[in-house]
Design a protein around this motif. Structure first.
Motif, PDB file in Angstrom:
ATOM      1  N   TYR A   1       0.815  -1.212   0.000  1.00 46.01           N
ATOM      2  CA  TYR A   1       0.000   0.000   0.000  1.00 46.01           C
ATOM      3  C   TYR A   1       0.848   1.260   0.000  1.00 46.01           C
ATOM      4  CZ  TYR A   1      -4.593  -2.109   0.439  1.00 46.01           C
ATOM      5  OH  TYR A   1      -5.747  -2.795   0.177  1.00 46.01           O
ATOM      6  N   GLY A   2       0.485   2.192  -0.881  1.00 47.91           N
ATOM      7  CA  GLY A   2       1.006   3.540  -0.855  1.00 47.91           C
ATOM      8  C   GLY A   2      -0.080   4.462  -0.325  1.00 47.91           C
ATOM      9  N   TYR A   3       0.156   5.768  -0.370  1.00 52.05           N
ATOM     10  CA  TYR A   3      -0.827   6.700   0.168  1.00 52.05           C
ATOM     11  C   TYR A   3      -0.737   8.035  -0.563  1.00 52.05           C
ATOM     12  CZ  TYR A   3       3.245   8.447   2.720  1.00 52.05           C
ATOM     13  OH  TYR A   3       4.485   8.946   3.044  1.00 52.05           O
TER      14      TYR A   3
ATOM     15  N   ASP B   1       2.840   8.916  -2.379  1.00 54.68           N
ATOM     16  CA  ASP B   1       3.958   8.001  -2.194  1.00 54.68           C
ATOM     17  C   ASP B   1       3.486   6.630  -2.661  1.00 54.68           C
ATOM     18  OD1 ASP B   1       5.877   6.193  -1.278  1.00 54.68           O
ATOM     19  OD2 ASP B   1       6.308   7.344   0.529  1.00 54.68           O
ATOM     20  N   SER B   2       4.050   6.151  -3.769  1.00 52.18           N
ATOM     21  CA  SER B   2       3.623   4.888  -4.389  1.00 52.18           C
ATOM     22  C   SER B   2       2.137   4.900  -4.710  1.00 52.18           C
ATOM     23  CB  SER B   2       3.958   3.693  -3.468  1.00 52.18           C
ATOM     24  OG  SER B   2       5.343   3.613  -3.250  1.00 52.18           O
TER      25      SER B   2
ATOM     26  N   ASP C   1       4.966   2.944  -9.036  1.00 49.37           N
ATOM     27  CA  ASP C   1       4.571   2.693  -7.645  1.00 49.37           C
ATOM     28  C   ASP C   1       5.422   1.585  -7.028  1.00 49.37           C
ATOM     29  OD1 ASP C   1       2.653   4.631  -7.878  1.00 49.37           O
ATOM     30  OD2 ASP C   1       0.978   3.251  -8.149  1.00 49.37           O
TER      31      ASP C   1
ATOM     32  N   GLY D   1       8.621   2.745  -5.545  1.00 53.72           N
ATOM     33  CA  GLY D   1       8.550   3.659  -4.419  1.00 53.72           C
ATOM     34  C   GLY D   1       8.582   5.119  -4.818  1.00 53.72           C
TER      35      GLY D   1
ATOM     36  N   THR E   1       7.741   8.911  -5.348  1.00 52.04           N
ATOM     37  CA  THR E   1       6.997   9.942  -4.627  1.00 52.04           C
ATOM     38  C   THR E   1       6.845  11.158  -5.526  1.00 52.04           C
ATOM     39  OG1 THR E   1       8.990  10.903  -3.650  1.00 52.04           O
ATOM     40  CG2 THR E   1       7.885   9.153  -2.408  1.00 52.04           C
TER      41      THR E   1
END
Length: 382
Positions: free
Chosen positions: A255-257, A281-282, A298, A301, A303
């Motif tokens: 999971y990214g956000y 972020d991702s 993603d 990683g 951003t």
């Protein structure tokens, strides 16, 4: 001839004649008249014999976008000298044009359980690129959902725009930019009216619509407030992506956000301004990243953030202008990249539903790459 005697004789004969069947009273058949449903807004009418009210409306749009005006139209990836030699040297920098029809079907029904709304968007498109193979057009389905309305809460089930809905400027088309996130996706979402102009929303959405992992869910939340001439919103999202997308065929969900905030103000009856900012972020789709690119970015990683500002001006009763600008910055495995865009549009609406649009913009990235395009559109909504 004595006409007076003839008239008297005819009247006497009529009085003596028994009543015929045509003189008997006839019972009229019941008629179901279509009634307007004013409670649901303009355009709704009630189906005879039912409690459901429906609305049918639509739109026809024709759109033309130029090639990149910063490059030679004849330059191709297959021909370094820029001179087409044969039919295979088709320009990769050509214009784009399409004609598209929309039909929107809506229904509203009040029940003891909840108010029930349905929405279906049907489209038919002729695109000069997509139809080069001789197809006679592309028929598609846009958004489609069922929405249940309770006292202060509504629940949406189906495909629609997400809860995460950052500011994207006011340009009518946004030919070049600015860039902002937000996707249509399958979802279950709910919005609550908290009073005093405050609303809160939460949704569970298909992550694949955001270039994420398949058969996985994104989670989105938003809080919005409107007070007089001002409105403001904040959003947050958890994005499911395939952590192994760049290396293997197996899926490893991580999971990214993303976060976003925006504010808008109606300075006067004819001037509106807005500003938005977002960070991811991702979860690059949430700041406007290309869906196919984000599948790999993603997993690395990546951003990034973007800033968007815009203004809309009512120049007259029939003419509206808009100007937008954005800046987007990405960090992909230690490599920094950025792009700045400026976009503007002028809309002439001589009668209700009809628009003539001129829209265009320019962009420049951190590698000194440039893009400039102009679009025109004629659209009628009914």
């Amino acid at each position: 001839m004595n006409f007076k005697k003839i008239a008297i004789a005819a009247a006497a004969a009529a009085a003596a004649t028994p009543a015929m069947a045509a003189d008997l009273p006839v019972v009229a058949e019941p008629v179901n008249y279509v009634q307007a449903c004013d409670a649901f807004g303009a355009g709704y009418f009630q189906l005879p014999g039912q409690d459901t009210c429906i609305r049918v409306h639509g739109r026809i749009r024709t759109n033309f976008t130029t090639h990149d005006l910063t490059k030679d139209y004849e330059a191709t990836a297959y021909d370094p000298d820029g001179i087409p030699d044969n039919a295979d040297d088709v320009s990769a920098n050509a214009y784009d044009a399409y004609a598209r029809g929309y039909v929107y079907l809506e229904s509203m029904t009040d029940t003891e359980f909840a108010s029930i709304k349905t929405y279906t968007e049907l489209t038919a498109t002729w695109n000069d690129d997509a139809n080069d193979d001789g197809d006679q057009g592309i028929v598609g389905l846009g958004n489609a959902y069922v929405q249940l309305g309770f006292d202060n809460v509504s629940v949406l089930i189906g495909r629609s725009g997400g809860v995460f809905d950052p500011f994207g400027g006011y340009s009518e088309i946004g030919t070049v930019g600015p860039v902002a996130g937000g996707e249509d996706a399958l979802q279950i979402s709910a919005t609550a009216d908290l009073g005093n102009g405050l609303t809160a929303s939460f949704g569970v959405l298909d992550s694949d619509a955001y270039g994420g992992a398949t058969k996985a869910a994104n989670f989105e939340a938003g809080l919005s407030m409107t007070q007089g001439m001002y409105s403001a919103s904040v959003f947050a999202a958890a994005h499911a992506y395939d952590a192994d997308a760049a290396t293997t065929t197996a899926q490893d969900v991580d999971y990214g956000y993303a976060f976003a905030a925006q504010v808008e103000a109606n300075i006067s009856d004819s001037v509106k301004v807005g500003f938005g900012a977002a960070y991811a972020d991702s979860a690059l789709s949430y700041i406007g990243g290309d869906r196919d690119f984000t599948q790999f970015a993603d997993a690395l990683g990546t951003t990034g953030y973007n800033l968007v500002a815009g203004a809309e001006f009512g120049l007259s009763d029939t003419v509206t202008a808009a100007l937008d600008a954005s800046y987007t910055s990405l960090d992909v495995s230690g490599f920094d990249a950025s792009v700045t865009t400026v976009n503007a549009s002028v809309v002439y609406a001589p009668v209700a539903g009809l628009k003539f649009v001129l829209d265009g913009g320019v962009a420049r990235d951190s590698e000194d790459g440039e893009l400039a395009q102009v679009s025109t559109r004629v659209q009628y909504s009914f």
